[in-house]
Design a protein around this motif. Structure first.
Motif, PDB file in Angstrom:
ATOM      1  N   SER A 108      -7.295   6.329  -4.890  1.00 42.65           N
ATOM      2  CA  SER A 108      -8.286   5.255  -4.765  1.00 42.65           C
ATOM      3  C   SER A 108      -7.958   4.098  -5.698  1.00 42.65           C
ATOM      4  CB  SER A 108      -9.694   5.796  -5.062  1.00 42.65           C
ATOM      5  OG  SER A 108      -9.779   6.311  -6.382  1.00 42.65           O
ATOM      6  N   GLY A 109      -7.524   4.402  -6.922  1.00 40.73           N
ATOM      7  CA  GLY A 109      -7.202   3.350  -7.884  1.00 40.73           C
ATOM      8  C   GLY A 109      -5.980   2.535  -7.492  1.00 40.73           C
ATOM      9  N   PHE A 110      -5.007   3.182  -6.859  1.00 40.79           N
ATOM     10  CA  PHE A 110      -3.782   2.495  -6.445  1.00 40.79           C
ATOM     11  C   PHE A 110      -3.744   2.326  -4.924  1.00 40.79           C
ATOM     12  CE2 PHE A 110      -2.642   4.098 -10.602  1.00 40.79           C
ATOM     13  CZ  PHE A 110      -1.859   3.087 -11.138  1.00 40.79           C
ATOM     14  N   TYR A 111      -4.912   2.157  -4.331  1.00 39.08           N
ATOM     15  CA  TYR A 111      -5.022   2.123  -2.870  1.00 39.08           C
ATOM     16  C   TYR A 111      -4.152   1.034  -2.259  1.00 39.08           C
ATOM     17  CZ  TYR A 111      -7.004   1.577   1.790  1.00 39.08           C
ATOM     18  OH  TYR A 111      -7.160   1.472   3.149  1.00 39.08           O
ATOM     19  N   LEU A 112      -4.206  -0.182  -2.802  1.00 35.60           N
ATOM     20  CA  LEU A 112      -3.475  -1.300  -2.196  1.00 35.60           C
ATOM     21  C   LEU A 112      -1.968  -1.079  -2.289  1.00 35.60           C
ATOM     22  CD1 LEU A 112      -3.503  -4.018  -0.827  1.00 35.60           C
ATOM     23  CD2 LEU A 112      -3.651  -5.118  -3.068  1.00 35.60           C
ATOM     24  N   ILE A 113      -1.487  -0.631  -3.450  1.00 42.45           N
ATOM     25  CA  ILE A 113      -0.052  -0.377  -3.598  1.00 42.45           C
ATOM     26  C   ILE A 113       0.389   0.738  -2.658  1.00 42.45           C
ATOM     27  CG2 ILE A 113       1.733   0.448  -5.181  1.00 42.45           C
ATOM     28  CD1 ILE A 113       0.343  -1.009  -7.416  1.00 42.45           C
ATOM     29  N   LEU A 114      -0.400   1.803  -2.561  1.00 42.70           N
ATOM     30  CA  LEU A 114      -0.062   2.906  -1.663  1.00 42.70           C
ATOM     31  C   LEU A 114      -0.098   2.468  -0.203  1.00 42.70           C
ATOM     32  CD1 LEU A 114      -1.938   5.770  -3.512  1.00 42.70           C
ATOM     33  CD2 LEU A 114       0.524   5.650  -3.125  1.00 42.70           C
ATOM     34  N   PHE A 115      -1.024   1.567   0.125  1.00 45.96           N
ATOM     35  CA  PHE A 115      -1.069   1.027   1.487  1.00 45.96           C
ATOM     36  C   PHE A 115       0.204   0.242   1.800  1.00 45.96           C
ATOM     37  CE2 PHE A 115      -2.028  -2.439   4.432  1.00 45.96           C
ATOM     38  CZ  PHE A 115      -2.537  -1.734   5.517  1.00 45.96           C
ATOM     39  N   LEU A 116       0.658  -0.559   0.841  1.00 47.56           N
ATOM     40  CA  LEU A 116       1.893  -1.321   1.036  1.00 47.56           C
ATOM     41  C   LEU A 116       3.102  -0.394   1.141  1.00 47.56           C
ATOM     42  CD1 LEU A 116       1.259  -4.287  -1.443  1.00 47.56           C
ATOM     43  CD2 LEU A 116       1.129  -4.344   1.060  1.00 47.56           C
ATOM     44  N   ILE A 117       3.112   0.687   0.348  1.00 50.06           N
ATOM     45  CA  ILE A 117       4.187   1.674   0.451  1.00 50.06           C
ATOM     46  C   ILE A 117       4.197   2.309   1.838  1.00 50.06           C
ATOM     47  CG2 ILE A 117       4.931   3.956  -0.351  1.00 50.06           C
ATOM     48  CD1 ILE A 117       4.086   3.132  -3.162  1.00 50.06           C
ATOM     49  N   LEU A 118       3.009   2.668   2.324  1.00 47.68           N
ATOM     50  CA  LEU A 118       2.916   3.257   3.659  1.00 47.68           C
ATOM     51  C   LEU A 118       3.438   2.299   4.718  1.00 47.68           C
ATOM     52  CD1 LEU A 118       1.948   5.537   5.522  1.00 47.68           C
ATOM     53  CD2 LEU A 118      -0.318   4.462   5.523  1.00 47.68           C
ATOM     54  N   ALA A 119       3.061   1.024   4.620  1.00 54.08           N
ATOM     55  CA  ALA A 119       3.537   0.029   5.583  1.00 54.08           C
ATOM     56  C   ALA A 119       5.064  -0.093   5.522  1.00 54.08           C
ATOM     57  CB  ALA A 119       2.890  -1.326   5.309  1.00 54.08           C
ATOM     58  N   ALA A 120       5.617  -0.084   4.306  1.00 56.46           N
ATOM     59  CA  ALA A 120       7.072  -0.184   4.136  1.00 56.46           C
ATOM     60  C   ALA A 120       7.771   1.029   4.742  1.00 56.46           C
ATOM     61  CB  ALA A 120       7.418  -0.322   2.660  1.00 56.46           C
ATOM     62  N   LEU A 121       7.215   2.218   4.520  1.00 54.04           N
ATOM     63  CA  LEU A 121       7.811   3.436   5.071  1.00 54.04           C
ATOM     64  C   LEU A 121       7.744   3.448   6.593  1.00 54.04           C
ATOM     65  CD1 LEU A 121       6.477   6.136   2.563  1.00 54.04           C
ATOM     66  CD2 LEU A 121       8.788   5.210   2.707  1.00 54.04           C
ATOM     67  N   ILE A 122       6.643   2.941   7.148  1.00 51.63           N
ATOM     68  CA  ILE A 122       6.506   2.893   8.605  1.00 51.63           C
ATOM     69  C   ILE A 122       7.536   1.933   9.198  1.00 51.63           C
ATOM     70  CG2 ILE A 122       5.006   2.152  10.490  1.00 51.63           C
ATOM     71  CD1 ILE A 122       2.633   3.229   8.862  1.00 51.63           C
ATOM     72  N   PHE A 123       7.626   0.727   8.627  1.00 49.85           N
ATOM     73  CA  PHE A 123       8.583  -0.252   9.144  1.00 49.85           C
ATOM     74  C   PHE A 123      10.010   0.270   9.017  1.00 49.85           C
ATOM     75  CE2 PHE A 123       5.334  -3.446   9.487  1.00 49.85           C
ATOM     76  CZ  PHE A 123       5.853  -4.339  10.413  1.00 49.85           C
ATOM     77  N   ARG A 124      10.313   0.910   7.890  1.00 49.43           N
ATOM     78  CA  ARG A 124      11.652   1.457   7.714  1.00 49.43           C
ATOM     79  C   ARG A 124      11.940   2.532   8.750  1.00 49.43           C
ATOM     80  NH1 ARG A 124      14.350   5.696   3.864  1.00 49.43           N
ATOM     81  NH2 ARG A 124      12.470   6.848   4.389  1.00 49.43           N
ATOM     82  N   GLY A 125      10.972   3.419   8.978  1.00 51.87           N
ATOM     83  CA  GLY A 125      11.172   4.526   9.903  1.00 51.87           C
ATOM     84  C   GLY A 125      11.365   4.073  11.337  1.00 51.87           C
ATOM     85  N   VAL A 126      10.484   3.197  11.806  1.00 51.27           N
ATOM     86  CA  VAL A 126      10.580   2.767  13.203  1.00 51.27           C
ATOM     87  C   VAL A 126      11.768   1.842  13.423  1.00 51.27           C
ATOM     88  CG1 VAL A 126       8.102   3.024  13.546  1.00 51.27           C
ATOM     89  CG2 VAL A 126       9.018   0.786  12.922  1.00 51.27           C
ATOM     90  N   SER A 127      12.256   1.206  12.343  1.00 52.90           N
ATOM     91  CA  SER A 127      13.364   0.261  12.512  1.00 52.90           C
ATOM     92  C   SER A 127      14.608   0.941  13.050  1.00 52.90           C
ATOM     93  CB  SER A 127      13.685  -0.422  11.175  1.00 52.90           C
ATOM     94  OG  SER A 127      14.236   0.504  10.243  1.00 52.90           O
ATOM     95  N   PHE A 128      14.850   2.196  12.636  1.00 52.74           N
ATOM     96  CA  PHE A 128      16.049   2.897  13.092  1.00 52.74           C
ATOM     97  C   PHE A 128      16.010   3.111  14.611  1.00 52.74           C
ATOM     98  CE2 PHE A 128      15.600   4.884   8.681  1.00 52.74           C
ATOM     99  CZ  PHE A 128      16.423   3.928   8.107  1.00 52.74           C
TER     100      PHE A 128
END
Length: 336
Positions: A81-101
């Motif tokens: 909860s405290g690092f929600y925004l950073i974790l959300f950005l990490i999730l977005a980065a991981l999703i974009f990286r994964g689908v990019s392949f």
């Protein structure tokens, strides 16, 4: 603190260590897709080098988060909860990286292929950088109240220490990815990875020195645990030197193991400094401790039985998958 609480604290550290060792080179290779590989054929080889493994490597992160949720729910609640925004950005980065392949392989135009190559590069960079920022900000201490609620502001997350930590982890992942490419490819890609590492490693040494200095002034690690903290920092530098020696002598396995152990040393440094805490508050009285942040003894006991029953099977499959795909990939020029 009970033995089961201690065991699960160590297990979570092991899971994060496995994640950074394995997904660390995935991040590094992903960052190199656009800048390192010069042609479409070379980019195909670079992506194929991690193709069978990148999604399996991310399982270590998912498992670490699940283990934290089940064994230390208070830690999970405050951190996520405290690092929600950073974790959300990490999730977005991981999703974009994964689908990019997958998306890149199915694009028919050069424009969209280039778009998804950039998605892989930027997603991998952002994920590595944000993970470094998150863990660095966490160990510096955060504004946590007596109920475990965090009310942080922008500069609690983004400051000199967290930015340096983010850059240090990113560069560690980059050299780890270059070392992996040296192991998995032949020909021009292998030679180019060696040449790049000779340039990047001096930058990494400078970053590690700056990180160690800021660690001394920004955390209580050296005050509370001077011997173990100093020993781990020295080990981090030694592993980096071994990896660099492997680069200079063209010893590929030494370089790869050294860069992987460097990433593991960062995780060990964090967990050693945290112990016996799981979250560090600016007010020491509000820090979350292992002994009062865990699940019930029955829950921990049941989780331990299930984990050690299933873990050997998972590890055997994991090792087998790497053995099946151990062969090197040839650079396009060698196939010409």
């Amino acid at each position: 603190m009970t033995s089961l609480q201690f065991i699960w604290f160590i297990l979570i550290g092991v899971l994060f260590s496995g994640f950074f060792f394995l997904d660390g080179f995935d991040f590094g290779v992903g960052m190199l897709v656009k800048s390192f590989a010069k042609t479409d054929a070379e980019r195909d080889v670079v992506i194929r080098s991690i193709g069978p493994h990148w999604d399996g490597n991310e399982v270590w992160l998912i498992t670490a988060g699940g283990a934290m949720f089940a064994s230390f729910p208070m830690w999970y609640a405050t951190l996520f909860s405290g690092f929600y925004l950073i974790l959300f950005l990490i999730l977005a980065a991981l999703i974009f990286r994964g689908v990019s392949f997958e998306f890149r392989a199915n694009m028919r135009t050069e424009t969209w292929r280039s778009f998804w190559e950039w998605a892989s590069t930027i997603g991998s960079f952002c994920a590595a950088f944000l993970f470094g920022m998150l863990f660095t900000a966490m160990i510096a201490g955060m504004p946590i109240d007596k109920n475990g609620d965090m009310s942080a502001h922008f500069f609690d997350y983004v400051n000199l220490f967290s930015l340096v930590g983010g850059v240090a982890v990113t560069v560690l992942c980059l050299v780890h990815g270059l070392n992996y490419i040296r192991l998995k490819t032949e020909g021009s890609l292998r030679d180019r990875a060696l040449a790049w590492n000779k340039v990047v490693y001096p930058i990494l040494f400078a970053g590690e020195v700056l990180f160690a200095v800021l660690l001394y002034f920004s955390t209580d690690f050296f005050d509370k645990k001077p011997l173990s903290t100093t020993a781990i920092v020295v080990a981090l530098v030694i592993f980096t030197c071994l990896a660099y020696w492997g680069v200079l002598g063209n010893h590929e396995w030494l370089s790869f193991i050294g860069s992987g152990l460097s990433l593991i040393s960062v995780v060990v440094l964090i967990f050693n400094g945290l112990f016996p805490r799981v979250m560090i508050a600016n007010n020491p009285a509000n820090s979350l401790l292992i002994k009062n942040s865990s699940s019930s003894p029955y829950t921990l006991h049941l989780m331990t039985i299930l984990t050690f029953s299933i873990l050997p099977i998972v590890l055997i499959y994991f090792v087998w998958s790497y053995w099946v795909f151990y062969k090197r990939l040839s650079s396009p020029k060698q196939n010409a």
